[in-house]
Design a protein around this motif. Structure first.
Motif: not given
Length: 162
Positions: A7-10, A15-16, A36-41, A44-52
């Protein structure tokens, strides 16, 4: 180094995303908010995932991959759809993009997913060359269609109701 986003990466992801939209010549289309990104990633039911992608020396994020699961009716299993992959220009050439794709491929193999798919703009020849060097092949027999904004609203408000 590649790691799952937190969550701290949001703010960095946001920005990216804006940097990517600017590179693709449509900065006005990058409207996603941090909420929106916080909610999606991370909701309760993440719709997406991210890697840094993180610089090994400074520990600073230099790129990201945002993805979600798709499903192949023909193969009967999930796959990964890579929505966005972006590495800051000053960090390109150091292997971050390849490492992000390798991590997604590893997830596919580990979980039994049989596809890793994404779209690339036809004019983005540096990315196309990069992807093809990794063994990716274009799916020229398919054309992507999209409904957004007024066209989506128009169709969505005239559809059948139960």
């Amino acid at each position: 180094m590649i790691r799952p986003a937190t969550p701290t990466d949001v703010p960095v992801i946001r920005a990216l995303i804006h940097d990517l939209a600017t590179y693709e010549k449509v900065p006005h289309e990058a409207r996603a908010t941090e909420a929106q990104l916080t909610a999606a990633l991370f909701g309760d039911r993440p719709a997406a995932h991210a890697h840094m992608a993180v610089d090994d020396t400074t520990g600073e994020p230099v790129g990201f991959a945002l993805w979600f699961l798709n499903f192949s009716t023909w193969r009967g299993v999930h796959g990964i759809y890579l929505e966005d992959l972006y590495v800051r220009p000053e960090a390109r050439g150091a292997g971050h993009g390849k490492a992000l794709l390798a991590e997604l491929a590893r997830i596919c193999v580990e979980r039994g997913y049989q596809r890793l798919e994404w779209a690339v703009l036809n004019w983005n020849t540096p990315s196309i060359a990069f992807y093809e060097a990794l063994g990716a092949r274009p799916q020229d027999e398919w054309t992507v269609y999209r409904l957004t904004d007024a066209a989506l609203t128009a169709l969505g408000t005239q559809g059948p109701r139960e």
